[in-house]
Scaffold this motif. Structure first.
Motif, mmCIF file in Angstrom:
data_model
loop_
_atom_site.group_PDB
_atom_site.id
_atom_site.type_symbol
_atom_site.label_atom_id
_atom_site.label_comp_id
_atom_site.label_asym_id
_atom_site.label_seq_id
_atom_site.Cartn_x
_atom_site.Cartn_y
_atom_site.Cartn_z
ATOM 1 N N ALA A 98 1.705 -3.403 -6.260
ATOM 2 C CA ALA A 98 0.613 -3.200 -5.275
ATOM 3 C C ALA A 98 1.186 -2.320 -4.603
ATOM 4 O O ALA A 98 1.737 -1.802 -4.556
ATOM 5 N N VAL A 99 0.362 -1.383 -3.799
ATOM 6 C CA VAL A 99 1.148 -0.204 -3.100
ATOM 7 C C VAL A 99 1.823 -0.509 -0.988
ATOM 8 O O VAL A 99 0.380 -1.382 -0.617
ATOM 9 N N ILE A 100 1.985 0.087 -1.037
ATOM 10 C CA ILE A 100 1.995 -0.310 0.672
ATOM 11 C C ILE A 100 2.242 0.937 1.695
ATOM 12 O O ILE A 100 2.694 2.647 0.911
ATOM 13 N N LEU B 137 -0.169 -1.440 5.959
ATOM 14 C CA LEU B 137 -1.260 -2.600 4.727
ATOM 15 C C LEU B 137 -0.441 -2.340 3.409
ATOM 16 O O LEU B 137 0.311 -2.001 3.533
ATOM 17 N N ILE B 138 -0.772 -3.813 3.053
ATOM 18 C CA ILE B 138 -0.265 -3.749 1.567
ATOM 19 C C ILE B 138 -1.973 -4.305 0.656
ATOM 20 O O ILE B 138 -1.912 -5.142 1.460
ATOM 21 N N ALA C 273 -2.261 -7.951 2.731
ATOM 22 C CA ALA C 273 -1.838 -8.658 4.595
ATOM 23 C C ALA C 273 -2.014 -7.299 5.262
ATOM 24 O O ALA C 273 -1.974 -6.334 4.888
ATOM 25 N N VAL C 274 -2.167 -7.436 5.973
ATOM 26 C CA VAL C 274 -2.336 -6.024 7.094
ATOM 27 C C VAL C 274 -1.964 -6.391 8.516
ATOM 28 O O VAL C 274 -1.543 -8.293 8.499
ATOM 29 N N GLU D 232 5.920 -10.876 2.442
ATOM 30 C CA GLU D 232 6.188 -12.087 2.436
ATOM 31 C C GLU D 232 4.932 -12.621 3.230
ATOM 32 O O GLU D 232 4.923 -13.441 3.156
ATOM 33 N N ALA D 233 4.624 -11.475 4.135
ATOM 34 C CA ALA D 233 2.650 -11.661 4.728
ATOM 35 C C ALA D 233 1.543 -12.220 3.236
ATOM 36 O O ALA D 233 0.218 -12.601 3.592
#
Length: 277
Positions: free
Chosen positions: A107-109, A139-140, A149-150, A168-169
């Motif tokens: 994943a990228v954040i 944003l992820i 999630a945002v 966690e979101a």
């Protein structure tokens, strides 16, 4: 818009079939007959018109059948309070997962600044915009750039403070046999997230952090994985209403953010379905 193509604010039948069951039922009160409630689908088209064009609510063209701007605003608020946009996003993620379109290997954040011209909760002096009042979109995404999630914070909040909240979101994503998936294998981030304290927290939830170190030269190679989140921000801010925060109320802006993520997932699902057809 291509010739013969429907405007993006027109709700397609397939999308409406996914949204309609999520909307709360509002019973008609026999003791208050009044005017008949405007059709939900038309109101949703008005909400999408504002999201796509950025037009102020009071200028929403009623001759297009959307109803008044205040009607659309209230419906957006009420549906957000009922969790409609979040559930839409989760259901579309489940469909993408079932189609094998989600890559959980990484994943990228990242975060992105937007101006907040009217102030309000979750705003602050932006360090990249001469201390003008602004907000941040955090944003992820999974490996292909599909938003998981945002979140929204003040423009002065450090990106790293949203690392764990965003992880966690990520909702439990169904669509495949076994337990729902909600954790990627690894997470990629730039130097703004370079804190060993948070690396430990990420590892504690079973995710491997891959975060660039401060003080090291460029060319770490993380860019070949991180570019997808920049692409996702471009898609998110393609919606004109999200380029600048016009809403004083943070929940209304968050409703637009969540709805936009759902629309992005819906478009990606259409691409996947066309490939498989």
């Amino acid at each position: 818009m291509r010739k013969g193509q429907q405007p993006p604010w027109i709700v397609a039948d397939e999308l409406w079939a996914r949204i309609e069951p999520l909307l709360p039922v509002v019973p008609r009160r026999p003791d208050h007959p009044g005017r008949r409630r405007l059709d939900d689908r038309k109101v949703l088209s008005g909400i999408l018109f504002v999201l796509h064009t950025g037009i102020p609510w009071e200028f929403l063209p009623q001759e297009m059948g959307f109803g008044s701007g205040m009607t659309c605003w209230r419906r957006l608020r009420d549906w957000n309070d009922a969790g409609v946009w979040q559930r839409l996003h989760e259901s579309l993620l489940a469909e993408l997962n079932a189609a094998g379109a989600l890559d959980w290997s990484r994943a990228v954040i990242d975060g992105s600044h937007v101006r907040a011209l009217k102030g309000g909760p979750k705003t602050g002096p932006s360090p990249v915009d001469r201390a003008r009042t602004g907000s941040k979109h955090h944003l992820i995404t999974e490996a292909h750039g599909i938003p998981l999630a945002v979140s929204l914070t003040g423009g002065n909040r450090n990106d790293v403070t949203q690392l764990m909240p965003l992880i966690e979101a990520v909702p439990p994503v169904r669509g495949r046999r076994g337990r729902p998936r909600r954790r990627p294998d690894t997470i990629y981030a730039d130097r703004g997230y370079d804190h060993d304290k948070y690396r430990k927290q990420v590892r504690a939830v079973g995710v491997t952090p891959v975060i660039a170190r401060r003080g090291t030269g460029h060319g770490s190679g993380l860019g070949i994985h991180r570019w997808v989140v920049e692409q996702s921000f471009a898609l998110l801010h393609w919606f004109r209403r999200l380029r600048i925060r016009w809403e004083i109320r943070d929940d209304i802006h968050e409703a637009f953010l969540s709805l936009a993520c759902g629309i992005i997932c819906w478009r990606r699902l259409q691409v996947v379905q066309r490939r498989h057809s």
